[in-house]
Scaffold this motif. Structure first.
Motif, mmCIF file in Angstrom:
data_model
loop_
_atom_site.group_PDB
_atom_site.id
_atom_site.type_symbol
_atom_site.label_atom_id
_atom_site.label_comp_id
_atom_site.label_asym_id
_atom_site.label_seq_id
_atom_site.Cartn_x
_atom_site.Cartn_y
_atom_site.Cartn_z
ATOM 1 N N LYS A 1 0.815 -1.227 0.000
ATOM 2 C CA LYS A 1 0.000 0.000 0.000
ATOM 3 C C LYS A 1 0.847 1.275 0.000
ATOM 4 N N GLY A 2 2.022 1.186 -0.626
ATOM 5 C CA GLY A 2 2.855 2.373 -0.798
ATOM 6 C C GLY A 2 3.916 2.577 0.249
ATOM 7 N N PHE B 1 6.766 6.865 1.670
ATOM 8 C CA PHE B 1 5.429 6.531 1.158
ATOM 9 C C PHE B 1 5.447 6.842 -0.328
ATOM 10 N N ASN B 2 5.241 5.818 -1.150
ATOM 11 C CA ASN B 2 5.300 5.948 -2.600
ATOM 12 C C ASN B 2 3.877 5.978 -3.160
ATOM 13 N N TYR B 3 3.563 7.011 -3.950
ATOM 14 C CA TYR B 3 2.185 7.166 -4.408
ATOM 15 C C TYR B 3 2.136 7.928 -5.726
ATOM 16 N N TYR B 4 0.962 7.979 -6.327
ATOM 17 C CA TYR B 4 0.734 8.775 -7.537
ATOM 18 C C TYR B 4 0.045 10.080 -7.150
ATOM 19 N N ARG C 1 4.531 9.745 -10.181
ATOM 20 C CA ARG C 1 4.913 8.972 -9.012
ATOM 21 C C ARG C 1 5.799 9.826 -8.113
ATOM 22 N N ARG D 1 -2.875 8.093 2.698
ATOM 23 C CA ARG D 1 -3.850 7.487 1.788
ATOM 24 C C ARG D 1 -5.230 8.132 1.925
ATOM 25 N N LEU E 1 -5.162 11.264 -0.061
ATOM 26 C CA LEU E 1 -5.234 10.955 -1.491
ATOM 27 C C LEU E 1 -6.664 10.637 -1.910
#
Length: 413
Positions: free
Chosen positions: A29-30, A45-48, A55, A79, A82
């Motif tokens: 989940k990132g 925390f990796n996200y778009y 990214r 999250r 987001l």
């Protein structure tokens, strides 16, 4: 189907060892743990991005200072943002700036940042006046207050005594300058809104007071008094120079030798010394050139035509002419800036074209549309006007010891 990622255990995180290259352990989940070659471990925390879909990596903290449990909580908070189309990294940075504004970014610090940014290209005198007004009236009581805690009532408490003393022009300028600082703070994202935007509406507008000046028929009195006044040579030169060039006190006092073109018989004042921030070319009459010839023995070897007594490397004080006029008996009747009004009134009464007079005074047309089409500075016609004006001054000084008059005065060092 998306790849299923097994959540990390506390032991996996604790026992992760460095390798020849940095590597990443994923918790799903990132949430990621990056293990550096030096053995340090960092949560990301990796996200778009919710809008542009790029990214992004957002650092959360360092293990073991930030535990796996708490890292998961931060990732969950991100999250949730987001899900509302809010970029968690931008949100965190915004909150950090708000905290700074509430605790560390004082009004004086932000004002200094604004001043350093906005003063580029402006005249030194104008910048000094801007900062001096804030330093004298605002910073003593509000300078140390965090900008995020500045309110309209607090500012009003500082301005009210000035308004009661009928210093409405000062209040007006302080409101304008404070608002510029606050708009700068909003644009820098230090604060979200300007809380003092409406403060100016609490005060009456200052009454416009015209600069004291003489009537055209009183010019001979000025020239006679100037001829017999017990004032320093440089001061007398300055007053006559301002008379013949119709310049503002600061422009005249700051005259530099390298601004004078003797071949073209022109004085070019650079934009950064002009009130309207526009270069101004002044045709020099024979009388004005005679003034320069007379003062050359005193200052021709220096940068400024009118050097200061205390520090000859700088120019004479802008208020010197005003102080001299007071000592000469013109207090309440004439100030240095009023010389321009005297010239303007005389030239208008003689029937000179109003546009040419305004150009000679370096006034900017308030009609923006008209100004856009009227780009000429009437240099040739202004040359004729300035010649008439210098000759008029010369006629007014007949029988006196005017430097540019019939009885020429030469200074010998």
């Amino acid at each position: 189907m998306p790849k299923t990622i097994k959540p990390l255990s506390n032991n996996e995180v604790k026992n992760a060892k460095p390798k020849e290259k940095d590597y990443v352990l994923s918790d799903g989940k990132g949430l990621q743990l990056r293990v550096r070659i030096n053995g340090s471990k960092h949560w990301n925390f990796n996200y778009y991005h919710p809008i542009n879909k790029k990214r992004i990596n957002m650092g959360l903290g360092t293990y073991p200072d930030l535990s796996l449990v708490n890292a998961r909580k931060l990732a969950q908070d991100a999250r949730e943002l987001l899900a509302l189309d809010i970029d968690p990294k931008e949100h965190r940075e915004s909150k950090h700036k708000e905290k700074l504004a509430q605790e560390e970014l004082t009004l004086e610090k932000v004002a200094k940042e604004w001043f350093d940014f906005s003063s580029k290209g402006l005249s030194k005198n104008y910048c000094d006046d801007m900062w001096r007004s804030l330093d004298n009236h605002i910073f003593p009581k509000l300078g140390k207050r965090p900008i995020g805690k500045l309110t309209a009532p607090l500012v009003s408490n500082v301005l009210d005594p000035l308004a009661k003393d009928d210093r409405l022009e000062t209040v007006k300028r302080l409101c304008e300058r404070l608002n510029r600082v606050m708009v700068f703070a909003v644009n820098k994202d230090y604060i979200s809104v300007n809380p003092i935007a409406g403060v100016k509406a609490n005060y009456n507008s200052p009454k416009r007071i015209h600069m004291p000046t003489l009537k055209p028929e009183e010019l001979p009195e000025l020239m006679q008094t100037l001829a017999n006044a017990s004032i320093k040579h440089v001061t007398r030169f300055l007053i006559e120079w301002q008379l013949h060039t119709l310049t503002r006190p600061g422009e005249a006092a700051g005259t530099r030798w390298d601004e004078i073109d003797f071949e073209k018989k022109e004085w070019t004042i650079p934009a950064n010394r002009m009130k309207m921030r526009k270069e101004h070319v002044i045709p020099l009459t024979s009388q004005a050139l005679q003034l320069l010839d007379a003062i050359k023995p005193l200052s021709g070897h220096r940068d400024f035509v009118f050097p200061s007594d205390r520090n000859p490397k700088t120019h004479i004080n802008n208020e010197t002419a005003n102080m001299a006029l007071k000592r000469m008996g013109f207090e309440g009747r004439l100030v240095s800036h009023g010389i321009r009004s005297l010239g303007s009134t005389t030239l208008n009464e003689e029937g000179f074209n109003a546009d040419i007079i305004e150009a000679a005074l370096a006034h900017v047309d308030k009609n923006q549309v008209r100004a856009a089409y009227n780009r000429t500075d009437y240099l040739d016609k202004r040359r004729e006007l300035m010649c008439w004006w210098s000759e008029h001054i010369e006629r007014a000084s007949q029988g006196s010891l005017s430097i540019s008059g019939v009885n020429k005065l030469t200074i010998v060092r």
